[in-house]
Design an enzyme around this catalytic site. Sequence first.
Site: not given
Length: 178
Positions: A42, A98-99, A102, A130, A151-152, A158, A164
């Site tokens: 999501k 993609e968000d 990582d 990242k 961690f963002v 989320d 979110r």
Amino acid sequence: MQNDILKILLTPEEIAEKIKILGKQISKDYKDKDLILVSVLKGSVVFMADIMRAIDINCIIDFMSVSSYGAKSEHSGVVKIIKDLDISLKGKDLLIIEDILDSGMTLNYILDILSKREPKSIKICTFLNKPERRQVDIHPDYSCFEVPDKFVVGYGLDYNESYRNLPYIGILKPEIYN
Ligand code: IMP
Ligand code: MG
């Protein structure tokens, strides 16, 4: 919600500005192509909603959902398809939205599955990158921002399904997930 944020990394204005530029670039690169944007749910919905409107050429969209992270902020190593695509990728120019890239494990898995469906081309468009945390050899073709190994949350990203809806990208206070 705002009290759980240590620091705002990217403001709504900075994000909007970058997306406008990226949308122009994608529109130019895919001018004579058969573009399909595939958003990985999501986390990428907010980015998807913005980038698709910054693209001014014909394109179609679809969504898929995989699970990679549980309630923790570290990768579980388990990735599975929760919701598959509705549209065939055959002969299409696929751009995966993609968000955040990582470790790269999630995208590596998605690339593997989707490449078997005979798209004409596949490229990766990630909102955040990242690079310090990468475990597999994957590089985004398009990326809005590079972020440090923190961690963002916000702008779709989320922690434990929350945050979110924050309109910015913020670093989560470590005491929230420790
Ligand atoms: P990867 O497989 O390690 O590249 O992780 C990809 C997914 O992990 C992303 O699509 C996010 O859902 C999640 N993720 C990775 N880093 C962060 C973060 O800093 N904040 C929120 N979610 C993250
Ligand atoms: Mg997530």
